[in-house]
Design an enzyme around this catalytic site. Sequence first.
Site, PDB file in Angstrom:
ATOM      1  N   LYS A 114       4.411   5.167 -11.520  1.00 21.84           N
ATOM      2  CA  LYS A 114       2.875   4.423 -11.487  1.00 21.84           C
ATOM      3  C   LYS A 114       2.165   5.324 -12.069  1.00 21.84           C
ATOM      4  O   LYS A 114       2.348   6.615 -11.761  1.00 21.84           O
ATOM      5  CB  LYS A 114       2.218   4.014 -10.233  1.00 21.84           C
ATOM      6  CG  LYS A 114       0.866   3.678 -10.648  1.00 21.84           C
ATOM      7  CD  LYS A 114       0.527   2.643  -9.576  1.00 21.84           C
ATOM      8  CE  LYS A 114      -1.178   2.423 -10.040  1.00 21.84           C
ATOM      9  NZ  LYS A 114      -0.982   1.325  -8.456  1.00 21.84           N
TER      10      LYS A 114
ATOM     11  N   LYS B  75       0.732  -1.159  -0.016  1.00 25.04           N
ATOM     12  CA  LYS B  75      -0.204  -0.080  -0.048  1.00 25.04           C
ATOM     13  C   LYS B  75       0.752   1.139  -0.591  1.00 25.04           C
ATOM     14  O   LYS B  75       2.259   1.614   1.183  1.00 25.04           O
ATOM     15  CB  LYS B  75      -1.121  -0.447   1.272  1.00 25.04           C
ATOM     16  CG  LYS B  75      -1.856   1.328   1.422  1.00 25.04           C
ATOM     17  CD  LYS B  75      -2.962   1.583   0.818  1.00 25.04           C
ATOM     18  CE  LYS B  75      -2.944   2.566   0.424  1.00 25.04           C
ATOM     19  NZ  LYS B  75      -4.102   2.766  -0.572  1.00 25.04           N
TER      20      LYS B  75
ATOM     21  N   ILE C 112     -10.107   5.872  -0.814  1.00 25.37           N
ATOM     22  CA  ILE C 112      -9.003   6.091   0.615  1.00 25.37           C
ATOM     23  C   ILE C 112      -8.964   7.108   0.707  1.00 25.37           C
ATOM     24  O   ILE C 112      -8.823   6.771   2.063  1.00 25.37           O
ATOM     25  CB  ILE C 112      -8.615   4.509   0.355  1.00 25.37           C
ATOM     26  CG1 ILE C 112      -8.711   3.086  -0.541  1.00 25.37           C
ATOM     27  CG2 ILE C 112      -7.775   3.841   1.781  1.00 25.37           C
ATOM     28  CD1 ILE C 112     -10.027   2.156   0.616  1.00 25.37           C
TER      29      ILE C 112
ATOM     30  N   CYS D 151      -2.137   9.188  -7.538  1.00 23.46           N
ATOM     31  CA  CYS D 151      -3.854   8.677  -7.114  1.00 23.46           C
ATOM     32  C   CYS D 151      -4.598   9.749  -6.602  1.00 23.46           C
ATOM     33  O   CYS D 151      -4.596  10.846  -6.768  1.00 23.46           O
ATOM     34  CB  CYS D 151      -3.089   8.743  -4.966  1.00 23.46           C
ATOM     35  SG  CYS D 151      -4.752   8.136  -4.699  1.00 23.46           S
TER      36      CYS D 151
ATOM     37  N   GLY E 286      -4.948  -3.219 -14.438  1.00 21.79           N
ATOM     38  CA  GLY E 286      -6.274  -2.310 -14.801  1.00 21.79           C
ATOM     39  C   GLY E 286      -7.299  -3.606 -14.866  1.00 21.79           C
ATOM     40  O   GLY E 286      -7.700  -3.831 -16.302  1.00 21.79           O
TER      41      GLY E 286
HETATM   42  C1  LIG Z   1      -9.484   0.078  -2.519  1.00 20.39           C
HETATM   43  C2  LIG Z   1      -7.924   0.162  -3.873  1.00 20.39           C
HETATM   44  C3  LIG Z   1      -7.131   0.962  -3.177  1.00 20.39           C
HETATM   45  C4  LIG Z   1      -5.724   1.491  -3.811  1.00 20.39           C
HETATM   46  N1  LIG Z   1      -4.866   1.699  -3.411  1.00 20.39           N
HETATM   47  C5  LIG Z   1      -3.760   2.618  -4.565  1.00 20.39           C
HETATM   48  C6  LIG Z   1      -2.568   2.700  -3.430  1.00 20.39           C
HETATM   49  O1  LIG Z   1      -2.448   3.220  -2.777  1.00 20.39           O
HETATM   50  N2  LIG Z   1      -1.898   3.338  -4.531  1.00 20.39           N
HETATM   51  C7  LIG Z   1      -1.546   3.185  -5.747  1.00 20.39           C
HETATM   52  O2  LIG Z   1      -0.411   3.096  -6.327  1.00 20.39           O
HETATM   53  N3  LIG Z   1      -2.439   2.637  -5.977  1.00 20.39           N
HETATM   54  C8  LIG Z   1      -3.508   2.530  -5.490  1.00 20.39           C
HETATM   55  N4  LIG Z   1      -4.781   1.921  -6.279  1.00 20.39           N
HETATM   56  C9  LIG Z   1      -5.092   1.473  -7.234  1.00 20.39           C
HETATM   57  C10 LIG Z   1      -4.159  -0.330  -7.496  1.00 20.39           C
HETATM   58  O3  LIG Z   1      -3.004   0.093  -7.288  1.00 20.39           O
HETATM   59  C11 LIG Z   1      -4.917  -0.373  -9.357  1.00 20.39           C
HETATM   60  O4  LIG Z   1      -3.331   0.348 -10.012  1.00 20.39           O
HETATM   61  C12 LIG Z   1      -5.754   0.031  -9.999  1.00 20.39           C
HETATM   62  O5  LIG Z   1      -7.310  -0.401  -8.623  1.00 20.39           O
HETATM   63  C13 LIG Z   1      -6.128  -0.993 -10.803  1.00 20.39           C
HETATM   64  O6  LIG Z   1      -6.124  -1.994 -11.700  1.00 20.39           O
HETATM   65  P1  LIG Z   1      -7.291  -3.191 -11.265  1.00 20.39           P
HETATM   66  O7  LIG Z   1      -8.129  -3.198 -11.869  1.00 20.39           O
HETATM   67  O8  LIG Z   1      -6.286  -4.460 -11.184  1.00 20.39           O
HETATM   68  O9  LIG Z   1      -7.951  -3.099  -9.728  1.00 20.39           O
HETATM   69  C14 LIG Z   1      -6.252   1.330  -5.597  1.00 20.39           C
HETATM   70  C15 LIG Z   1      -6.888   0.516  -5.669  1.00 20.39           C
HETATM   71  C16 LIG Z   1      -7.925   0.041  -5.543  1.00 20.39           C
HETATM   72  C17 LIG Z   1      -8.793  -0.354  -5.411  1.00 20.39           C
END
Ligand SMILES: Cc1cc2nc3c(=O)[nH]c(=O)nc-3n(C[C@H](O)[C@H](O)[C@H](O)COP(=O)(O)O)c2cc1C
Length: 327
Positions: free
Chosen positions: A187, A46, A72, A132, A265
């Site tokens: 990122k 995280k 969040i 973010c 994604g």
């Molecule tokens: C609940 C939640 C919290 C996330 N927190 C972060 C974070 O702290 N830092 C970050 O770089 N990305 C964060 N993301 C983004 C994910 O790392 C990822 O880039 C994004 O969800 C796309 O991938 P996915 O569709 O497989 O979830 C978060 C995503 C979710 C769903």
Amino acid sequence: MNPKLTINIGKLRLKNPVMVASGTFGYAEEFMNFINLRELGAIVTKTITLKPRKGNLPPRTCETPAGMLNSIGLENPGLEVFIKEKLPILKKIGVPIIVSISSEEDSREFVQLAKALGKIKEVAAIELNISCPNIKSLQSTVHGQQKRNLSCGLSTIDHRLISQDPDVTYAVVSSVRSVTKKTLITKLSPNVTCISDIALACEKAGSDALALINTLYGMSIDVQTKRPKLSAGIGGLSGPAIRPIALKMVWETYKKVKIPIIGMGGIMDTQSALEFIIAGASAISIGTANFINPAASIEIINGIEKYLQKKKINSVKELIGTIECRI
Ligand SMILES: Cc1cc2nc3c(=O)[nH]c(=O)nc-3n(C[C@H](O)[C@H](O)[C@H](O)COP(=O)(O)O)c2cc1C
């Protein structure tokens, strides 16, 4: 036939290309009872900030068609507690630990965090979260000076991100690059017109790899109360709904940069993971799928191996960017 799954990301050598995405896997201890963490290619923590953050008020997540919204707000214990309490547990797992970092108000915090983490042997790489969508920050404040007035008026949150501007991105990535030899992953946000312009700025600034995509801005409303379902009003959309967008961005970026891409994604299963590798990702990250199926990442590692065996491909590296497309 035993196809090779190993992959290199900067100085990192991963035993397979499957990682877990920042913010969807906590600090890994949350998943210890569900899967064998040692099987993962890498763990991305995280995002942490210098000081602890409480994050946004609940509700901070809601379901959407084929996905979820989250706001969040980067809740995390801060650098000191991370090093004291979370890192000792992460170290024991025995897979590369990638620490995701972000700034709250001033991009110089990235430099401070990178310097501190640079001294820790067990930190395999640093991921710069410059994308973010959920913090009320001036992420575009570079070295103490705000680049321009960035308020977009949708809510009280300043939605402009470092990774929405190639110059700001270059400044932040190069400032971090100058203080650490650790593998640097940047990122990126999909909330841009041309993601490959931002990717090129990262490459020029010395980033070893790119991670894309972070979430897309989104919103959902409860029609009974007429209130947004998230307390912050808007949030970041993730899950299968964003997969075609993410895939297109990985492909577009792959054609422009030489550094490796970690694609993510909406990856839910082996097939969707393979799509990203064929589009040009050297590795992939599992995010929202972890909430539905904590074993998704392990199933995907096994699935990729089986696919390579069936197709008689010796190494996953041979599959990267093999999309057949004349455009
Ligand atoms: C609940 C939640 C919290 C996330 N927190 C972060 C974070 O702290 N830092 C970050 O770089 N990305 C964060 N993301 C983004 C994910 O790392 C990822 O880039 C994004 O969800 C796309 O991938 P996915 O569709 O497989 O979830 C978060 C995503 C979710 C769903």
